[in-house]
Scaffold this motif. Structure first.
Motif, short mmCIF file in Angstrom:
data_model
loop_
_atom_site.label_atom_id
_atom_site.label_comp_id
_atom_site.label_asym_id
_atom_site.label_seq_id
_atom_site.Cartn_x
_atom_site.Cartn_y
_atom_site.Cartn_z
N ARG A 13 0.84 -1.20 0.00
CA ARG A 13 0.00 0.00 0.00
C ARG A 13 0.86 1.23 0.00
O ARG A 13 1.84 1.31 0.72
CB ARG A 13 -0.88 0.02 1.23
CG ARG A 13 -2.09 -0.81 1.02
CD ARG A 13 -3.28 -0.41 1.84
NE ARG A 13 -4.31 -1.32 1.39
CZ ARG A 13 -4.99 -2.14 2.18
NH1 ARG A 13 -4.82 -2.09 3.46
NH2 ARG A 13 -5.87 -2.97 1.69
N ILE A 14 0.48 2.21 -0.83
CA ILE A 14 1.16 3.49 -0.74
C ILE A 14 0.19 4.47 -0.09
O ILE A 14 -1.01 4.25 -0.12
CB ILE A 14 1.63 3.99 -2.12
CG1 ILE A 14 0.48 4.00 -3.13
CG2 ILE A 14 2.77 3.15 -2.65
CD1 ILE A 14 0.88 4.54 -4.49
N THR A 15 0.71 5.51 0.54
CA THR A 15 -0.20 6.41 1.25
C THR A 15 -0.69 7.48 0.29
O THR A 15 -0.03 7.79 -0.69
CB THR A 15 0.50 7.07 2.44
OG1 THR A 15 1.60 7.80 1.92
CG2 THR A 15 0.98 6.05 3.44
N GLU A 16 -1.86 8.07 0.63
CA GLU A 16 -2.44 9.04 -0.29
C GLU A 16 -1.51 10.23 -0.49
O GLU A 16 -1.44 10.81 -1.56
CB GLU A 16 -3.81 9.49 0.23
CG GLU A 16 -4.64 10.11 -0.88
CD GLU A 16 -6.14 10.08 -0.63
OE1 GLU A 16 -6.54 9.66 0.47
OE2 GLU A 16 -6.88 10.48 -1.53
N CYS A 19 0.83 10.02 -3.21
CA CYS A 19 0.25 10.13 -4.54
C CYS A 19 0.15 11.61 -4.87
O CYS A 19 -0.85 12.25 -4.67
CB CYS A 19 -1.14 9.49 -4.51
SG CYS A 19 -2.21 10.06 -5.77
N ASP A 27 -4.60 4.21 -7.63
CA ASP A 27 -5.07 3.74 -6.33
C ASP A 27 -3.88 3.44 -5.42
O ASP A 27 -2.72 3.61 -5.81
CB ASP A 27 -6.02 2.54 -6.48
CG ASP A 27 -5.31 1.27 -6.91
OD1 ASP A 27 -4.06 1.28 -7.02
OD2 ASP A 27 -6.00 0.26 -7.13
N GLN A 28 -4.23 3.00 -4.21
CA GLN A 28 -3.20 2.80 -3.20
C GLN A 28 -2.25 1.65 -3.55
O GLN A 28 -1.24 1.46 -2.88
CB GLN A 28 -3.85 2.57 -1.85
CG GLN A 28 -4.85 1.43 -1.88
CD GLN A 28 -5.67 1.35 -0.62
OE1 GLN A 28 -5.13 1.51 0.46
NE2 GLN A 28 -6.95 1.10 -0.76
N SER A 321 -10.55 10.28 -5.46
CA SER A 321 -10.66 9.63 -4.14
C SER A 321 -11.47 8.33 -4.24
O SER A 321 -11.19 7.38 -3.52
CB SER A 321 -11.24 10.59 -3.09
OG SER A 321 -12.57 10.84 -3.40
N TRP A 324 -9.02 5.79 -5.54
CA TRP A 324 -7.94 5.55 -4.58
C TRP A 324 -8.32 4.43 -3.61
O TRP A 324 -7.51 3.61 -3.21
CB TRP A 324 -7.66 6.86 -3.80
CG TRP A 324 -6.63 6.68 -2.75
CD1 TRP A 324 -6.84 6.47 -1.42
CD2 TRP A 324 -5.23 6.67 -2.96
NE1 TRP A 324 -5.65 6.33 -0.78
CE2 TRP A 324 -4.64 6.44 -1.70
CE3 TRP A 324 -4.41 6.83 -4.08
CZ2 TRP A 324 -3.27 6.37 -1.52
CZ3 TRP A 324 -3.04 6.75 -3.91
CH2 TRP A 324 -2.49 6.52 -2.64
N LYS A 325 -9.63 4.38 -3.27
CA LYS A 325 -10.12 3.42 -2.26
C LYS A 325 -10.35 2.02 -2.82
O LYS A 325 -10.84 1.14 -2.11
CB LYS A 325 -11.42 3.96 -1.65
CG LYS A 325 -11.18 5.16 -0.73
CD LYS A 325 -12.47 5.67 -0.12
CE LYS A 325 -13.21 6.56 -1.07
NZ LYS A 325 -14.32 7.30 -0.65
#
Ligand code: SAM
Length: 349
Positions: A13-16, A19, A27-28, A321, A324-325
């Protein structure tokens, strides 16, 4: 920014905040979304047994349907975020009163490279000329059987000849990409895999065999008709032991070519979902909800913000967003929330 999706959700997972770019939709897990599928309606002229009951479904009220202008707005903002491929689906897009101008608008939208439609092709013969002029590059035609009686059984309409005429018209006008979608139902049309595959002998088309999915109230898929991508491939291999692997689009799990045949055969693991890592799709329903995965029913509304006068930046934030989720895969998505829609026609197949 393009990042590789790795194999374990927990470690990649990368953090928002990482990005940083607001010029693309990611996305993450680093997937980049460049392909937008818009359902232009829910109504359909067919009643396929695995999709819709004879009496139809609770169709979206017309005041809640996206208008042509609202769809144009979505095309504009999403193209500015890197979307370059559009597919109009439904319901049945060819019965939308403005489908030709929607194709034209999408085709003229800067950044959009190709516009496609998924259709049952029943009305295609008389429309293909104008659709091509409007800039249509590709068409996916849904025909599950080449047998008239079975077509009546599956679609509840006796009009296979119209669908075939539509397919022939698309072939003869020379559309860039023509694909036939065949949902495989065990014991019903699996005996036609060979006949469908033979269509690729003379025509440079792709025949796509698709796994049945559980998106219908009647739950036909619980009746033993589901046939897995693995079993479909096994059967194809029996018929064509010399077919060879080749290349196709992101969701076409295994793509084959039979030596000296002009077209391709693809097997789509729509239910098995082992292609999530390559996903580049955004789906928007005809009532303006963003679905970040076919199996994710926690949708995000983009139509209300448009109607409230939201700015392009507001709409871009919603797109970014929502996507992203996106969960790591369709299995996780399915577990998040119980499905509330009861037909693929509501989601946009
Ligand atoms: N009316 C158009 C058509 O027939 O292509 C577009 C909409 S339709 C919902 C899009 C695709 O979804 C069709 O190829 C259809 O066969 C497929 N589909 C619908 N319900 C399905 C299900 N339960 N499982 C697998 N595919 C399904």
């Amino acid at each position: 920014m393009r990042m590789k999706v790795q194999t374990h959700a927990s470690c990649n997972r990368i953090t928002e905040s990482k990005c940083s770019s607001n010029r693309q939709i990611i996305d993450q897990f680093g997937r980049v979304f460049t392909y937008l599928r818009i359902a232009v309606n829910q109504d359909c002229n067919l009643r396929c047994i695995y999709c819709m009951p004879e009496k139809g479904i609770r169709f979206v009220k017309s005041k809640n349907k996206m208008s042509q202008n609202e769809i144009s707005r979505i095309l504009k903002v999403s193209s500015e975020l890197g979307v370059n491929k559009i597919r109009f689906t439904g319901g049945e897009p060819l019965i939308h009163p403005h489908i030709i101008s929607l194709v034209e608008i999408a085709n003229k939208t800067p950044g959009i490279d190709s516009v496609h439609i998924t259709t049952n092709a029943v009305f295609l013969k008389n429309m293909i000329g104008n659709l091509k002029k409007a800039g249509l590059k590709g068409i996916n035609i849904s025909i599950d059987t080449l047998d008239m009686k079975k077509y009546l059984l599956i679609t509840r309409r006796n009009i296979l000849n119209k669908a075939i005429e539509g397919l022939e018209a698309a072939i003869s006008i020379g559309l860039q990409s023509i694909k036939i979608n065949v949902v495989v139902l065990r014991g019903f049309n699996d005996c036609e895999l060979k006949d469908f595959a033979e269509l690729t002998k003379e025509h440079p088309i792709t025949v796509r065999f698709i796994e049945l999915m559980p998106f219908d109230d009647n739950q036909i898929w619980r009746t033993g008709k589901f046939m897995s991508a693995y079993d479909i491939k096994q059967k194809l291999n029996e018929y064509f032991p010399n077919m060879a692997l080749t290349f196709g689009s992101n969701t076409e799990h295994t793509i084959y070519n039979i030596p000296n045949y002009k077209g391709k055969i693809a097997v789509i693991p729509a239910f098995s979902r082992n292609l999530c890592a390559q996903c580049n799709r955004i789906r928007i329903t005809s009532d303006g909800k963003i679905r970040n995965c076919l199996f994710a029913s926690n949708e995000n509304d983009i139509l209300s913000p448009i109607r409230r006068g939201g700015s392009d930046i507001d709409l871009k934030r919603i797109l970014i967003s929502s996507m992203w989720k996106k969960t790591y895969n369709g299995w996780e998505a399915q577990n998040l929330k119980k499905e509330t829609r009861n037909s693929m026609a509501q989601i946009g197949g």
